[in-house]
Write an enzyme that holds these catalytic residues in place. Structure first.
Site, mmCIF file in Angstrom:
data_model
loop_
_atom_site.group_PDB
_atom_site.id
_atom_site.type_symbol
_atom_site.label_atom_id
_atom_site.label_comp_id
_atom_site.label_asym_id
_atom_site.label_seq_id
_atom_site.Cartn_x
_atom_site.Cartn_y
_atom_site.Cartn_z
ATOM 1 N N HIS A 129 112.331 -98.185 11.419
ATOM 2 C CA HIS A 129 113.579 -98.816 10.961
ATOM 3 C C HIS A 129 113.403 -100.337 10.897
ATOM 4 O O HIS A 129 113.922 -101.079 11.745
ATOM 5 C CB HIS A 129 114.672 -98.434 11.971
ATOM 6 C CG HIS A 129 116.068 -98.684 11.535
ATOM 7 N ND1 HIS A 129 116.503 -99.891 11.041
ATOM 8 C CD2 HIS A 129 117.155 -97.880 11.528
ATOM 9 C CE1 HIS A 129 117.790 -99.811 10.764
ATOM 10 N NE2 HIS A 129 118.210 -98.601 11.054
ATOM 11 N N GLU A 158 113.217 -99.185 5.355
ATOM 12 C CA GLU A 158 112.755 -98.298 6.425
ATOM 13 C C GLU A 158 111.956 -97.130 5.865
ATOM 14 O O GLU A 158 112.544 -96.201 5.315
ATOM 15 C CB GLU A 158 113.968 -97.744 7.188
ATOM 16 C CG GLU A 158 114.991 -98.793 7.567
ATOM 17 C CD GLU A 158 116.364 -98.181 7.863
ATOM 18 O OE1 GLU A 158 116.436 -97.035 8.353
ATOM 19 O OE2 GLU A 158 117.362 -98.847 7.597
HETATM 20 C C1 BG6 Z 1 120.318 -97.040 8.900
HETATM 21 C C2 BG6 Z 1 121.320 -96.009 8.450
HETATM 22 O O1 BG6 Z 1 119.044 -96.484 8.889
HETATM 23 O O2 BG6 Z 1 120.625 -97.429 10.239
HETATM 24 C C3 BG6 Z 1 122.724 -96.577 8.561
HETATM 25 O O3 BG6 Z 1 121.017 -95.615 7.118
HETATM 26 C C4 BG6 Z 1 122.988 -97.055 9.964
HETATM 27 O O4 BG6 Z 1 123.680 -95.592 8.184
HETATM 28 C C5 BG6 Z 1 121.898 -98.038 10.363
HETATM 29 O O5 BG6 Z 1 124.252 -97.671 10.031
HETATM 30 C C6 BG6 Z 1 122.026 -98.585 11.771
HETATM 31 O O6 BG6 Z 1 122.136 -97.563 12.692
HETATM 32 P P1 BG6 Z 1 122.363 -97.890 14.227
HETATM 33 O O7 BG6 Z 1 122.511 -96.586 14.914
HETATM 34 O O8 BG6 Z 1 121.152 -98.643 14.685
HETATM 35 O O9 BG6 Z 1 123.600 -98.747 14.292
#
Ligand code: BG6
Length: 291
Positions: A162, A262
């Protein structure tokens, strides 16, 4: 572990749960044992290329907002505990080794199943996750996420590296090469759409999972180049104004200075039989090397 200084500028060290690699030129990388989250990558010019929220929680009580959290065994919300993005980014990993390979520093981190992970009715499996992080001869960051099924039962997983990239102005960033690709639009009820534009721009909330995305993508016209293998999807995410306000670990204007690109394996989930190993790799290359 011992600190190693190979030359005045190259080496590795570990302190208070953070592993630091120092490579070619001014390149460096920081990895928190919490979640095996890479929180910093400076290229050979010394410029920071990843975004880390100034209000990120770094004490291990929550996933780290920024850098490169590892989503596993599940990308996104879904049936598995603890719902969003799985548990790998929420747990402490062990440092297996840090070493110089010739002049290139690398670190190996590991997470294996515990009573806690097995307690989930949705992921009661035995596994070994390994992250190998290295800086190469020109200061590029190379990551390998290795998943080994150490149990007797097959399992499936989805995953994403991510990656939060630091940018000067998200609304000026474009990502090319996705025209004609199908994507699930998470900002529109996960509706499946086909990308019509030559360039994807971040001029509002973007939350899309591109299916079968190219393995060589650039974040912005003059941004970091990422090369992926074993990760067929690419998720593009920027929460923009409203959704950023709902994030407790990011300033309200945080959306302006990052975009997430990501590499992910989601459609279909990866199936791993007993004893099998799966490698996902991501190389981040400085724009200074790819002009
Ligand atoms: C992304 C998702 O990968 O991560 C989003 O596609 C999400 O929908 C984002 O809001 C952040 O996620 P988190 O759990 O780290 O707040």
């Amino acid at each position: 572990m011992q600190t190693h200084v190979d030359s005045p500028t190259r080496g590795y060290s570990e302190s208070d749960g953070v592993v630091t690699l120092r490579g070619a030129g001014e390149s460096s990388c920081e990895i928190y044992l919490h979640g095996a989250t890479v929180t910093s990558w400076r290229d050979a010019s010394g410029r920071e290329r990843l975004y880390l929220s100034p209000t990120a929680v770094l004490d291990g009580s929550a996933p780290i907002r920024g850098g490169i959290p590892i989503c596993w065994p599940q990308f996104g919300p879904g049936p598995r505990w603890p719902k969003q993005h799985g548990f790998a980014r929420r747990l402490p990993w062990a440092l297996v080794s840090a070493e110089m390979k010739r002049t290139e520093p690398r670190a190996v981190l590991r997470l294996v199943d515990t009573e806690e992970t097995r307690a989930s009715e949705h992921f009661p499996y035995r596994f070994e996750l390994t992250l190998i992080a290295a800086l190469d001869a020109v200061g590029s960051l190379s990551l390998v996420l290795r998943v080994r099924n150490t149990g007797a039962t097959a399992f499936t997983f989805t995953t994403a590296l991510h990656s939060y990239f630091a940018v000067e102005d998200a609304s000026a960033v474009q990502v090319d090469g996705l025209r004609g690709k199908s994507y699930k639009d998470n900002a529109d009820g996960l509706e499946e759409k086909v990308e019509q534009e030559e360039s994807v721009r971040f001029e509002g909330e973007v939350d899309r999972c591109y299916i079968g995305a190219p393995d060589d993508i650039r974040v912005g016209v003059s941004g970091v180049r990422l090369k992926k293998r074993g990760l067929s999807e690419l998720v593009l995410w920027n929460p923009f104004v409203e959704k950023t306000r709902a994030l407790s670990d990011m300033p309200d204007d945080g959306w302006r200075t990052f975009v997430c690109a990501e590499p992910a394996a989601v459609y279909p989930p990866v199936e791993l039989a007993s004893g099998q190993v799966y490698d996902a790799t991501l190389d981040l290359i400085s724009p200074l090397l790819t002009k």
